[in-house]
Design an enzyme around this catalytic site. Structure first.
Site, short mmCIF file in Angstrom:
data_model
loop_
_atom_site.label_atom_id
_atom_site.label_comp_id
_atom_site.label_asym_id
_atom_site.label_seq_id
_atom_site.Cartn_x
_atom_site.Cartn_y
_atom_site.Cartn_z
N ASP B 309 1.19 -9.74 -13.58
CA ASP B 309 1.18 -8.39 -13.02
C ASP B 309 1.56 -7.36 -13.98
O ASP B 309 2.46 -7.95 -14.70
CB ASP B 309 2.23 -8.33 -11.68
CG ASP B 309 1.56 -8.79 -10.80
OD1 ASP B 309 0.47 -8.84 -10.50
OD2 ASP B 309 2.32 -9.43 -9.74
N MET B 382 6.83 17.41 -4.34
CA MET B 382 7.27 17.93 -5.69
C MET B 382 8.76 17.76 -5.46
O MET B 382 9.16 17.29 -4.29
CB MET B 382 7.03 19.54 -5.56
CG MET B 382 5.59 20.14 -5.59
SD MET B 382 5.48 21.63 -5.80
CE MET B 382 6.20 22.38 -4.02
#
Lengths: 557, 690
Positions: B309, B382
């Site tokens: 991975d 955000m």
């Protein structure tokens, strides 16, 4: 000076073999991969009832080998026992049971051990319809088994190894028959006799009479060498001037016996699709070949021992037309292949010089060995070498992309175990059973003491490894030796074949692991050295004690 | 050697217990030695009755004693190897103490997932069955292996992993597996039991480290066959030597023949073979990897394709800031300062990396900031801070920040285009763009620029992959990233190939494809959807943090959950085989010298010529034979540390490893006994009567 002569003789031989290597090896590969059947072959298949394009599993292939050889033994036994009523028998009576048994096995197993004088025991019928036939087909069986092992290594995930009957037929029809035809003509040109004259009584220069045997010698001689058979037409074998009249025929006979065994690595390389693998096997064979020949030549040229030193050289038991070094070369070639033809009496060699032919056979006839059997013997050793080397590099060992697991190691080990067991047990039983020992000492052994022991050891080594050469000085036509050596030849030939074909089957069933940088390369000098090392160490460890009690004790005294 | 001494002493009782023939016959080589020792002892006992002279009786006793010692030394090696596992097993057993579990009666996952109202009962942990549901609260021991079906908790797994920092376990996802015997530190979880009693992870671990469930691997079996065959050859050699020597009236005594046999059969490797196997497993356990079978360890040495991975193995799991890209001709330092201010209270690794980068660049960043923290949420995408004076700073995904800026509605389209261009460029390089903006009261909203968050490739990883290539291993990176990003990282890390936008099915396909080509594949995984691929792979290493499905499917579990360890596992697998091969080669090579010691000693009396073979100039026949036997026994002890530690393995091409090992163990194996036997002979020759 003699040393340079020896080098020149060897160089000539090596050069011819090098020239033959590629064309003959490629031709052999073509023979066994071609899809075409010759008309004569089709006819044979129809007669025997074989579907030539059907494939066989290793079991079926093996059954073919064993059935064919069993029938061969029975027929050859019958022919010998019926000699008295067969035509062209020159009035020689039937051959006794024990000898017929031993001799039938001897020729079917490609050994050609002869515990009799052929010229006065066998008429032309037995020689040609019996022995010559087996000279061809026993060699073809050996080639077939080797080809089956090559196919096992070359194929992927399949249950089959080809068809024994096709391989047998092709080896005989396309390889052995045409080549021996040409070789026989060359031998006739070289002065080997070829007639049906029977015995000719002549008056010698001194006024006595002598019965000179003739016969179809050249035709027998060709396949005798080409098929690494070694059974002579005459008792003196290739030392007899009618079989081997000159230095040229001597060289030619060596070429014949070495040609196919030394070319088979090429066939192997071509069939597995990697010629470098063939060169590696060839290199291993050639290394042992050269070292062994150098050893026997050196020991003979030094010629230590009472008689050689008195005579100024090791001349006893040798033909003057060949000399010491040429005879030594022949002795090496005949025992490094499983031929067993002789042009000098190995019994007369110096103790250490005579030990070398013995060691050659103890190596298991692999450098280059018999037709077919040499290659498969060397490949089995390669399997063992790969196993040890594979462990040393940290990978489950693999040869040509085939994993060497428990089953493969078991089969390879059994192969390696077979002949030493036969040699050692056979020799030991000969001395362990009091009645047999008494018989050996009173009848068989002509030279008591260490040399006598060497004679018996040589006989069992020769029989178990299917060589067929004799040390001489041993009367082997006794009930015990006929029976025991017969059993050794039989088991020494067919047990290894069982293991080889089983191994081939197990390789064929496997896929192929792709080679990576982590794979041990088996085509480099490194592997060749290791293969030679493993071969020599295994043999040395097995036979060191018996050699110490025979030739070594005699030679170091 | 000194570190081993206590272990050797501790192993002695076990070594004697193992002398029982019922245990010995499993090791054919050492069984032959034991039979030989018994026979020699019998001869020694009978000799006085048969009128043997004192010197030969003493000789027979000496041989018998050293043969017994040879067997004991072999058993000792195995006992020491096993002893190491036993200590570990004892610690593990302590965690298995029975606890009381709170079992939920008729659990209903839909209406009452938290099991807050369901009836519960107290049962002993040993009575828990597969599928039972239990509630575990803070401070409780988890009663058995299972999956968290509800809740989140921090768990202390130090009993198993040795790692003291607690780990988080929560329902759903890939962090749901809990292990029996570990302790919940905070919160409350509901766990579904996934193991039968007596077959828990800890139970299996105990069996593994104790070596009880050790099965012979195919390679070990093959080697055993070869060793047995060699032994048979030598048995035949020695058995036939009697009658053959008898012809020359040179029959050796039984004791001498047994001594020869024991010296010839491969006792060194025969004695150490099982210790090597146990020690190999143990080396894995010490690296906190549990192999479910020895077969898996061996397969690890054969691996030709490594599936890794990307995240966690090749790159750090989280992205790090690597550049400040100001727009509109702005000062990158100002961008850095603002971005750092916005990140000061951001606990995520990305946030910390922005502060670190700013400080690295010499930008003055205060230690704390006095402002209201606006945390990241999935809705706003955000985060940032609001200062008391009304200034607001935000950083986040491009579209979100742009929308936030456009609330003021006064941004030049050229500027927007510039930001977008930068963001696209970063995306193309495999990075993540983080847009930074500021709104101050009275001033226009500003787009300051873009922070380049980069997937950082671990240092040194490219070198490791180069090593793997030298070993013949192909590395394949597996990632969910798009092909462009994947290609960029693959290039930087130096992997041979990559699989982008990988789904579990594609992963499985890739493994199958590689295996069809005859390759052996290793991979790591933790999620339930990794389970089929883990099961398909030849070596599947499951992370301990993963789901129980993944741990079931793999054939190894890494307790540290460190995917890079796969590389170590491969090395350990190789080392195991090399150690076996090295000692086999050594053992066989030793025979050469032993022949030169024993054969002249046996026969030189009858054939003085054979005395020439006594190249070591050994003192007398009796001392030569005894010295060979003593060497044969002592070399086992001398090699126990090597067998346990394993032969040193460095990644390099096979042919170079071979050359090195042949020189060390082959050539060394020929030479060493010449020296060893000679030295022992010098000592033995001082004993009167020898």
């Amino acid at each position: 000076m003699e040393i340079w002569l020896a080098v020149a003789q060897f160089a000539t031989l090596a050069l011819i073999l090098a020239i033959v290597y590629r064309p003959l090896g490629d031709y052999l590969a073509l023979t066994f991969t071609s899809g075409r059947h010759l008309r004569v072959e089709r006819g044979l298949y129809r007669v025997v009832g074989v579907a030539p394009d059907s494939e066989q599993t290793w079991g079926a292939y093996l059954r073919g080998v064993l059935a064919f050889s069993f029938v061969g033994v029975v027929i050859l036994y019958a022919i010998q026992r019926l000699q008295a009523v067969l035509p062209m028998s020159l009035g020689i009576p039937a051959i006794p049971e024990g000898l017929s048994f031993n001799n039938a096995i001897s020729f079917v197993t490609n050994t050609n051990w002869q515990s009799y004088s052929p010229d006065v025991t066998m008429g032309y019928a037995v020689q040609m319809a019996g022995l010559a036939v087996q000279n061809f087909v026993s060699a073809a069986v050996g080639i077939a088994v080797a080809v089956a092992l090559i196919r096992g290594l070359a194929r992927r995930s399949t249950g089959t190894l080809g068809n024994f009957w096709v391989d047998l037929t092709r080896a005989t029809v396309r390889i052995l028959l045409p080549l021996s035809f040409l070789a026989a003509i060359a031998l006739v040109i070289g002065g080997v006799v070829q007639n049906f004259a029977g015995f000719t009584d002549v008056t010698t220069l001194t006024g006595g009479t002598q019965s000179i045997p003739g016969g179809p010698v050249a035709s027998q001689e060709a396949i005798k060498e080409l098929g690494t058979n070694g059974g002579g037409f005459f008792n003196a074998n290739s030392a007899h001037p009618f079989e081997n009249p000159s230095g040229w025929t001597n060289l030619f006979q060596m070429v014949l016996m070495l040609a196919i065994p030394f070319s088979l690595p090429r066939t192997f390389g071509a069939m597995v699709g990697d010629k470098r693998q063939g060169y590696a096997v060839l290199a291993a064979m050639a290394t042992i070949f050269v070292v062994s020949l150098a050893a026997v030549t050196t020991f003979e040229l030094i010629g230590s021992g009472t008689a050689p030193e008195a005579a100024g050289g090791s001349f006893e038991g040798r033909e003057q037309r060949f000399g010491i070094s040429f005879s030594a070369l022949f002795a090496g070639a005949t025992t490094l292949t499983s031929t067993g033809a002789v042009d000098s009496m190995h019994d007369s060699y110096t103790a250490l010089g005579g030990m070398i032919p013995m060691i050659n056979m103890m190596l298991g006839e692999i450098a280059p060995g018999g037709v077919g059997s040499g290659l498969y013997g060397m490949l089995v050793l390669a399997v063992i070498t790969v196993f040890i080397a594979g462990l040393l590099v940290g990978r489950t060992p693999e040869y040509l992309g085939k994993k060497i697991g428990p089953r493969e190691i078991k089969l390879a080990s059994l192969y390696i175990l077979t002949t030493p067991t036969l040699v050692l047990v056979g020799t030991a039983l000969s001395f362990a059973i009091p009645a047999i020992r008494a018989d050996l000492e009173s009848t068989s052994i002509w030279n008591p003491g260490l040399h006598g022991f060497s004679e018996v050891l040589y006989a069992f080594t020769s029989a178990s490894n299917n060589n067929g050469s004799a040390f001489a000085g041993l009367t082997a036509n006794t009930p015990w030796l006929n029976a025991a050596l017969g059993v050794c030849m039989l088991l020494g030939r067919f047990l290894p074949m069982v293991f080889v074909l089983a191994l081939a089957g197990s390789f064929a069933a496997q896929g192929r692991i792709p080679a990576t940088a982590g794979t041990l390369p088996t085509h480099r000098p490194q592997f060749v050295g290791l293969l030679v090392g493993v071969t020599v160490i295994v043999v040395a460890l097995t036979y060191f004690p018996v050699l110490a009690l025979g030739p070594l004790a005699e030679g170091l005294a | 050697m000194t570190a081993l001494t206590p272990q050797i002493v501790a192993g002695l009782p076990g070594a004697f217990r193992k002398l029982s023939p019922r245990q010995m016959w499993r090791n054919p080589v050492m069984f032959i030695v034991e039979v030989g020792a018994a026979l020699t002892t019998a001869v020694a006992l009978a000799q006085p009755l048969l009128g043997g002279d004192a010197a030969s009786i003493a000789f027979t006793w000496a041989i018998a004693a050293w043969l017994w010692l040879t067997v004991v030394f072999a058993n000792l090696a195995e006992a020491v190897a096993e002893g190491r596992g036993k200590a570990q097993a004892a610690t593990l057993r302590a965690t298995r103490t029975s606890t009381l579990a709170t079992r939920v009666v008729s659990y209903d996952g839909d209406s009452d997932a938290a099991a807050s109202t369901a009836r519960t009962e107290r049962v002993a942990s040993a009575e828990l069955r597969l599928g039972d549901v239990v509630v575990v609260a803070a401070g409780d021991l988890i009663p058995g292996d299972g999956d968290v079906v509800w809740g989140i908790a921090s768990v202390d797994e130090s009993a198993i992993t040795g790692e003291s920092a607690p780990v988080v376990r929560e329902s759903g996802g890939d962090r749901s597996a809990v292990t029996g015997g570990t302790r919940v530190l905070s919160d409350r979880i509901v766990v579904r039991i996934t193991s039968k009693p007596g077959e828990t992870f800890v139970d299996r671990m105990i069996r593994l480290v104790e070596g009880a469930s050790r099965q012979r691997t195919p390679n070990e079996i093959a080697l055993n066959i070869l060793l047995a065959s060699l032994s048979i050859v030598f048995v035949i050699v020695v058995l036939t030597l009697g009658p053959i020597a008898g012809y020359s009236n040179a029959t050796p005594t039984l004791a001498v023949m047994i001594a020869l046999l024991v010296c010839l059969i491969p006792t060194t490797i025969g004695a150490l073979l099982s210790a090597i196997g146990i020690a190999g497993m143990d080396r894995l356990v010490q690296r906190n990897v549990l192999a479910m079978s020895g077969r898996a360890v061996e397969a690890a040495g054969d691996v030709t394709t490594l599936l890794m991975d990307k995240t966690g193995t090749i790159t750090y799991g989280n992205r790090r800031a690597s550049e400040f890209l100001a727009v509109d001709g702005g000062d990158p330092a100002e961008l850095g300062r603002v971005a750092a201010l916005a990140s000061l209270s951001d606990p995520t690794p990305e946030g910390k990396s922005i502060v670190d980068l700013a400080r690295e660049r010499g930008i003055a960043v205060p230690a704390t900031v006095d402002a209201v923290v606006v945390p990241f949420s999935a809705q706003t995408r955000m985060s940032g801070v609001d200062f008391a004076d009304g200034t607001m700073i935000r950083k986040g995904a491009g579209s979100a920040v742009r929308a936030w800026v456009e609330q003021d509605g006064r941004v030049a389209s050229t500027l927007l285009a510039e930001v977008e261009e930068q963001a696209d460029r970063i995306g193309g390089l495999g990075g993540t763009p983080l847009v930074v903006a500021r709104r101050s009261p009275g001033a226009a909203a500003e787009l300051l620029g873009v922070v380049y968050l980069k997937d950082v490739v671990k240092p040194g990883i490219a070198e490791r992959f180069a090593e793997m290539r030298a070993m013949g291993i192909r590395t394949v990176m597996v990632t969910g990233d798009n092909p462009l990003t994947a290609a960029a990282i693959a290039k930087e890390a130096g992997v041979d190939d990559f699989l982008a936008e990988a789904t579990p099915e594609q992963k499985l396909e890739l493994i199958k494809k590689e295996q069809e080509g005859g390759r052996l594949v290793a991979m790591t995984g933790d999620g339930t959807n990794d389970a089929p691929a883990l099961a398909q792979a030849d070596v599947g290493v499951a992370m301990n943090t993963g789901t129980s499905a993944a741990k079931e499917a793999g054939n190894m579990v890494d307790l540290d959950s460190d995917p890079t360890k796969l590389i170590d596992i491969v090395a350990i697998g190789k080392q195991l085989l090399i150690t076996r091969g090295a000692l086999t080669t050594f053992s066989i090579a030793n025979d050469v010298a032993k022949y030169f010691a024993i054969i002249p000693a046996m026969f030189a009396a009858v054939f003085p010529g054979l005395g020439l073979l006594n190249i070591m100039q050994l003192h007398s026949p009796a001392s030569a034979i005894l010295s060979a036997v003593v060497f044969n026994a002592l070399v086992i002890v001398a090699l126990i540390p090597l067998a346990l530690r394993g032969v040193k393995y460095r990644p390099m091409p096979a042919s170079r490893i071979l050359t090195r090992n042949i020189l060390v163990y082959g050539l060394g194996g020929v030479i060493a006994p010449f020296i060893g036997i000679k030295l022992i002979d010098l000592v033995v020759s001082l004993i009167p009567g020898f």
